[in-house]
Design a protein around this motif. Structure first.
Motif, PDB file in Angstrom:
ATOM      1  N   GLY A  68      -9.180   6.396   3.919  1.00  0.00           N
ATOM      2  CA  GLY A  68      -8.715   5.966   2.604  1.00  0.00           C
ATOM      3  C   GLY A  68      -9.229   4.567   2.324  1.00  0.00           C
ATOM      4  O   GLY A  68     -10.314   4.186   2.776  1.00  0.00           O
ATOM      5  N   ALA A  69      -8.425   3.801   1.581  1.00  0.00           N
ATOM      6  CA  ALA A  69      -8.868   2.469   1.144  1.00  0.00           C
ATOM      7  C   ALA A  69      -9.214   1.571   2.335  1.00  0.00           C
ATOM      8  O   ALA A  69     -10.298   0.971   2.383  1.00  0.00           O
ATOM      9  CB  ALA A  69      -7.773   1.833   0.285  1.00  0.00           C
ATOM     10  N   VAL A  70      -8.309   1.499   3.324  1.00  0.00           N
ATOM     11  CA  VAL A  70      -8.571   0.608   4.467  1.00  0.00           C
ATOM     12  C   VAL A  70      -9.693   1.178   5.342  1.00  0.00           C
ATOM     13  O   VAL A  70     -10.613   0.460   5.733  1.00  0.00           O
ATOM     14  CB  VAL A  70      -7.290   0.395   5.315  1.00  0.00           C
ATOM     15  N   GLY A  71      -9.615   2.477   5.628  1.00  0.00           N
ATOM     16  CA  GLY A  71     -10.622   3.107   6.484  1.00  0.00           C
ATOM     17  C   GLY A  71     -12.033   2.858   5.971  1.00  0.00           C
ATOM     18  O   GLY A  71     -12.958   2.555   6.739  1.00  0.00           O
ATOM     19  N   ASN A  87      -4.503  -0.353  16.282  1.00  0.00           N
ATOM     20  CA  ASN A  87      -3.528   0.197  15.325  1.00  0.00           C
ATOM     21  C   ASN A  87      -2.993  -0.914  14.437  1.00  0.00           C
ATOM     22  O   ASN A  87      -2.154  -1.717  14.851  1.00  0.00           O
ATOM     23  CB  ASN A  87      -2.371   0.903  16.039  1.00  0.00           C
ATOM     24  N   ALA A  88      -3.511  -0.941  13.198  1.00  0.00           N
ATOM     25  CA  ALA A  88      -2.987  -1.871  12.188  1.00  0.00           C
ATOM     26  C   ALA A  88      -2.413  -1.055  11.032  1.00  0.00           C
ATOM     27  O   ALA A  88      -2.386  -1.519   9.891  1.00  0.00           O
ATOM     28  CB  ALA A  88      -4.093  -2.801  11.695  1.00  0.00           C
ATOM     29  N   ALA A  89      -1.969   0.189  11.360  1.00  0.00           N
ATOM     30  CA  ALA A  89      -1.411   1.041  10.296  1.00  0.00           C
ATOM     31  C   ALA A  89       0.112   1.109  10.442  1.00  0.00           C
ATOM     32  O   ALA A  89       0.822   0.296   9.844  1.00  0.00           O
ATOM     33  CB  ALA A  89      -2.047   2.423  10.337  1.00  0.00           C
ATOM     34  N   ALA A 130       0.807  -1.222   0.000  1.00  0.00           N
ATOM     35  CA  ALA A 130       0.000   0.000   0.000  1.00  0.00           C
ATOM     36  C   ALA A 130       0.840   1.271   0.000  1.00  0.00           C
ATOM     37  O   ALA A 130       0.510   2.250  -0.639  1.00  0.00           O
ATOM     38  CB  ALA A 130      -0.922  -0.015   1.212  1.00  0.00           C
ATOM     39  N   GLU A 131       1.925   1.239   0.726  1.00  0.00           N
ATOM     40  CA  GLU A 131       2.706   2.464   0.906  1.00  0.00           C
ATOM     41  C   GLU A 131       4.058   2.332   0.254  1.00  0.00           C
ATOM     42  O   GLU A 131       4.405   1.293  -0.288  1.00  0.00           O
ATOM     43  CB  GLU A 131       2.893   2.713   2.398  1.00  0.00           C
ATOM     44  N   TYR A 132       4.889   3.378   0.331  1.00  0.00           N
ATOM     45  CA  TYR A 132       6.200   3.287  -0.297  1.00  0.00           C
ATOM     46  C   TYR A 132       7.262   4.006   0.543  1.00  0.00           C
ATOM     47  O   TYR A 132       8.249   4.505   0.039  1.00  0.00           O
ATOM     48  CB  TYR A 132       6.147   3.829  -1.734  1.00  0.00           C
ATOM     49  N   SER A 143     -10.278  12.574   8.344  1.00  0.00           N
ATOM     50  CA  SER A 143      -9.314  12.346   7.290  1.00  0.00           C
ATOM     51  C   SER A 143      -8.998  13.677   6.632  1.00  0.00           C
ATOM     52  O   SER A 143      -9.834  14.589   6.663  1.00  0.00           O
ATOM     53  CB  SER A 143      -9.907  11.386   6.254  1.00  0.00           C
ATOM     54  N   ARG A 144      -7.808  13.742   6.024  1.00  0.00           N
ATOM     55  CA  ARG A 144      -7.333  15.021   5.469  1.00  0.00           C
ATOM     56  C   ARG A 144      -8.362  15.686   4.548  1.00  0.00           C
ATOM     57  O   ARG A 144      -8.661  16.853   4.678  1.00  0.00           O
ATOM     58  CB  ARG A 144      -6.029  14.759   4.704  1.00  0.00           C
ATOM     59  N   SER A 145      -8.927  14.917   3.640  1.00  0.00           N
ATOM     60  CA  SER A 145      -9.833  15.558   2.677  1.00  0.00           C
ATOM     61  C   SER A 145     -11.299  15.216   2.942  1.00  0.00           C
ATOM     62  O   SER A 145     -12.138  15.375   2.053  1.00  0.00           O
ATOM     63  CB  SER A 145      -9.420  15.147   1.256  1.00  0.00           C
TER      64      SER A 145
HETATM   65  N1  LIG Z   1      -0.604  -3.680   8.946  1.00  0.00           N
HETATM   66  C1  LIG Z   1      -0.493  -3.840   7.635  1.00  0.00           C
HETATM   67  O1  LIG Z   1      -0.077  -4.893   7.160  1.00  0.00           O
HETATM   68  C2  LIG Z   1      -0.919  -2.742   6.718  1.00  0.00           C
HETATM   69  C3  LIG Z   1      -1.390  -3.064   5.445  1.00  0.00           C
HETATM   70  C4  LIG Z   1      -1.813  -2.030   4.601  1.00  0.00           C
HETATM   71  C5  LIG Z   1      -1.724  -0.716   5.012  1.00  0.00           C
HETATM   72  N2  LIG Z   1      -1.216  -0.450   6.243  1.00  0.00           N
HETATM   73  C6  LIG Z   1      -1.125   0.944   6.703  1.00  0.00           C
HETATM   74  O2  LIG Z   1      -2.415   1.524   6.670  1.00  0.00           O
HETATM   75  C7  LIG Z   1      -2.326   2.835   6.130  1.00  0.00           C
HETATM   76  C8  LIG Z   1      -3.604   3.171   5.385  1.00  0.00           C
HETATM   77  O3  LIG Z   1      -3.645   2.392   4.197  1.00  0.00           O
HETATM   78  P1  LIG Z   1      -4.621   2.789   3.016  1.00  0.00           P
HETATM   79  O4  LIG Z   1      -4.406   1.781   1.940  1.00  0.00           O
HETATM   80  O5  LIG Z   1      -5.986   3.023   3.545  1.00  0.00           O
HETATM   81  O6  LIG Z   1      -3.990   4.190   2.565  1.00  0.00           O
HETATM   82  P2  LIG Z   1      -4.748   5.388   1.825  1.00  0.00           P
HETATM   83  O7  LIG Z   1      -3.700   6.241   1.273  1.00  0.00           O
HETATM   84  O8  LIG Z   1      -5.790   4.850   0.915  1.00  0.00           O
HETATM   85  O9  LIG Z   1      -5.497   6.152   3.019  1.00  0.00           O
HETATM   86  C9  LIG Z   1      -4.845   7.000   3.912  1.00  0.00           C
HETATM   87  C10 LIG Z   1      -5.834   8.085   4.326  1.00  0.00           C
HETATM   88  O10 LIG Z   1      -5.213   8.927   5.296  1.00  0.00           O
HETATM   89  C11 LIG Z   1      -5.518  10.284   4.981  1.00  0.00           C
HETATM   90  N3  LIG Z   1      -4.444  11.141   5.490  1.00  0.00           N
HETATM   91  C12 LIG Z   1      -3.175  11.233   5.056  1.00  0.00           C
HETATM   92  N4  LIG Z   1      -2.495  12.150   5.781  1.00  0.00           N
HETATM   93  C13 LIG Z   1      -3.364  12.649   6.685  1.00  0.00           C
HETATM   94  C14 LIG Z   1      -3.261  13.621   7.726  1.00  0.00           C
HETATM   95  N5  LIG Z   1      -2.117  14.278   7.949  1.00  0.00           N
HETATM   96  N6  LIG Z   1      -4.351  13.878   8.465  1.00  0.00           N
HETATM   97  C15 LIG Z   1      -5.517  13.251   8.210  1.00  0.00           C
HETATM   98  N7  LIG Z   1      -5.683  12.309   7.252  1.00  0.00           N
HETATM   99  C16 LIG Z   1      -4.614  12.011   6.496  1.00  0.00           C
HETATM  100  C17 LIG Z   1      -5.596  10.324   3.471  1.00  0.00           C
HETATM  101  O11 LIG Z   1      -6.370  11.431   3.044  1.00  0.00           O
HETATM  102  C18 LIG Z   1      -6.281   8.992   3.175  1.00  0.00           C
HETATM  103  O12 LIG Z   1      -7.675   9.122   3.210  1.00  0.00           O
HETATM  104  C19 LIG Z   1      -1.117   2.786   5.211  1.00  0.00           C
HETATM  105  O13 LIG Z   1      -0.563   4.058   5.101  1.00  0.00           O
HETATM  106  C20 LIG Z   1      -0.202   1.809   5.891  1.00  0.00           C
HETATM  107  O14 LIG Z   1       0.606   2.546   6.772  1.00  0.00           O
HETATM  108  C21 LIG Z   1      -0.821  -1.416   7.107  1.00  0.00           C
END
Ligand SMILES: NC(=O)c1ccc[n+]([C@@H]2O[C@H](COP(=O)([O-])OP(=O)(O)OC[C@H]3O[C@@H](n4cnc5c(N)ncnc54)[C@H](O)[C@@H]3O)[C@@H](O)[C@H]2O)c1
Ligand SMILES: O=C(O)[C@H](O)COP(=O)(O)O
Length: 418
Positions: free
Chosen positions: A148-151, A228-230, A71-73, A169-171
């Motif tokens: 975002g996608a996970v949320g 917290n799974a982020a 998901a991330e980089y 969320s930011r937007s």
């Molecule tokens: N545990 C795991 O194996 C696992 C797997 C996938 C993703 N993740 C983590 O989960 C996170 C979310 O994944 P995703 O696919 O939903 O990413 P995503 O980019 O689709 O969603 C991230 C959301 O966060 C919001 N955001 C970004 N910066 C912000 C800020 N400063 N304030 C408020 N909102 C903000 C964005 O607008 C977006 O809606 C990833 O960044 C990754 O760190 C963990």
């Protein structure tokens, strides 16, 4: 061209990549250091958690594309890649359902103390009275930080559990929140104050590092659930542990600040009693009024379904790059052009014509930002569109028109979309 896969990738993707016109090398056990030794001569690199450092990119003289199969980089030095003109792409959203599934699993596990109930049965006990003490989830509010996608996947599942969903969320605007059927929160603290359960789905950035601290935990009600799974660095770990002791916070984690790589041991006092001085024995289990921490070893994205979805997306990105010259999900190409004008040149498709045009532009100090060139059927003529910052002078255009092979030259002002 050579493709190096420097992490574990679903076997079906490795097979599909092997059918492309590229030599595939599968070395899933490479590390940050060993990648530096193996990157020379590679054209396309696929990684999951293996970090790609500036030092490695220094040695990557032939590298065109890095695909992060996830998901991330953040594990890739994107700035260093951009400096060398190397594309970086990811696989957004492909593991979102798997993460959301684990979040729901942790939520129920924490509320019902499932892990301790199972451990107790494994120890030959029948503590039905003790493990019948649970609060339940129906009608509570879950606060989702990061829609975002996970949320969004979490929101979808939480609604099916009869939870009210609040989001920050930011937007996320109040109008967007209403469209998604979630309560809008204007800050993380506002979200916490509205929620019985708080779950994090934010990326780690300079703005989000340690975004969850004392004030956020204080805004949650006593005995709240925190998931917290982020990323671990979103959270002030000391503040979280303090809230477990002082506010009975119940925690479900999948990510840790000190995750071991390439090791099977993880000695941590996180999962025992958090009260200072409390004795941690093998049979310790939290009471129904005590805070505690449950955890899984960073497995949220690791379902077979999700790994296949990510791997399939990885193949799509590489196939598109190799066969169409286009990189889907690219994260380091500027989307805002500073070009103000477009020079449209129709010319005979002959060797050197384009080079002649460019040399005139160079002589007149015109910087070309973007170029597209279409060749007409039969190959007799082509039409080049060059996006430039400043308008070429009449003299410059006349010099271009003077070439016998140039059929027509025009300059159009680009619309200002800002
Ligand atoms: N545990 C795991 O194996 C696992 C797997 C996938 C993703 N993740 C983590 O989960 C996170 C979310 O994944 P995703 O696919 O939903 O990413 P995503 O980019 O689709 O969603 C991230 C959301 O966060 C919001 N955001 C970004 N910066 C912000 C800020 N400063 N304030 C408020 N909102 C903000 C964005 O607008 C977006 O809606 C990833 O960044 C990754 O760190 C963990
Ligand atoms: O960022 C991600 O996609 C997850 O944390 C999964 O990482 P992994 O691909 O290394 O399991």
């Amino acid at each position: 061209m050579r493709l190096l896969i420097a992490d574990k990738l679903h076997p079906r993707a490795v097979e599909e990549l092997s059918a492309l016109p590229i030599e595939v090398i599968y070395e899933p056990d490479l590390t940050k250091e060993s990648l530096e030794e193996r990157i020379a001569g590679v054209g396309v690199l696929v990684v999951r958690s293996t970090p790609v450092t500036a030092a490695a990119l220094e040695k990557a003289k032939t590298l065109h594309l890095i695909v992060r199969a996830g998901a991330e980089y953040q594990t890739i030095d994107v700035r260093a890649a951009s400096r060398r003109g190397i594309y970086v792409a990811n696989c957004p959203g492909k593991n979102a359902a798997a993460v959301a599934e684990l979040v729901m699993g942790l939520l129920i596990a924490v509320d019902r103390r499932v892990v301790d109930a199972v451990t107790s049965l494994r120890n030959g006990q029948w503590r039905r009275g003790e493990y019948s003490k649970a609060e339940g989830l129906l009608g509570k509010t879950i606060g989702i930080a990061g829609m975002g996608a996970v949320g969004r996947e979490v929101a979808h599942r939480a609604k099916a559990f009869g939870l009210t969903v609040a989001g920050f969320s930011r937007s996320l605007t109040p109008m967007k929140a209403a469209e998604l059927g979630v309560v809008h929160a204007h800050s993380l603290e506002d979200l916490a104050s509205k929620s019985h359960i708080l779950t994090l789905h934010l990326p780690i950035t300079e703005r989000t590092r340690h975004i969850v601290g004392k004030r956020v935990f204080a805004a949650l009600p006593p005995r709240a659930i925190f998931i917290n799974a982020a990323r671990a660095d979103l959270v002030d770990q000391a503040a979280m542990r303090e809230a477990v002791v002082t506010r009975g916070l119940r925690v479900g984690l999948d990510v840790y600040p000190d995750e071991p790589r390439d090791k099977l041991e993880y000695a941590s006092d996180l999962f025992g009693p958090q009260t200072p001085g409390a004795e941690a024995s093998g049979t310790w289990s939290p009471s129904d009024s005590e805070g505690f921490i449950y955890g899984t070893p960073h497995i949220a994205a690791a379902t077979d379904q999700s790994q296949l979805a990510v791997a399939t997306e990885t193949v799509r990105v590489i196939r598109s790059f190799l066969l169409e010259g286009h990189v889907p999900n690219v994260v380091n190409v500027t989307t805002t052009s500073i070009a103000n004008f477009q020079v449209v040149i129709r010319m005979q498709d002959k060797i050197g014509t384009f080079a002649n045009v460019l040399s005139v532009l160079k002589r007149h100090g015109i910087n070309v930002e973007e170029v597209t060139n279409s060749v007409f059927e039969g190959g007799g003529a082509s039409c080049a569109k060059l996006r430039v910052v400043s308008r070429p002078s009449e003299m410059c255009l006349q010099e271009i028109r003077a070439f016998d092979e140039v059929l027509h030259v025009d300059v159009v002002t680009l619309p200002n979309l800002a």
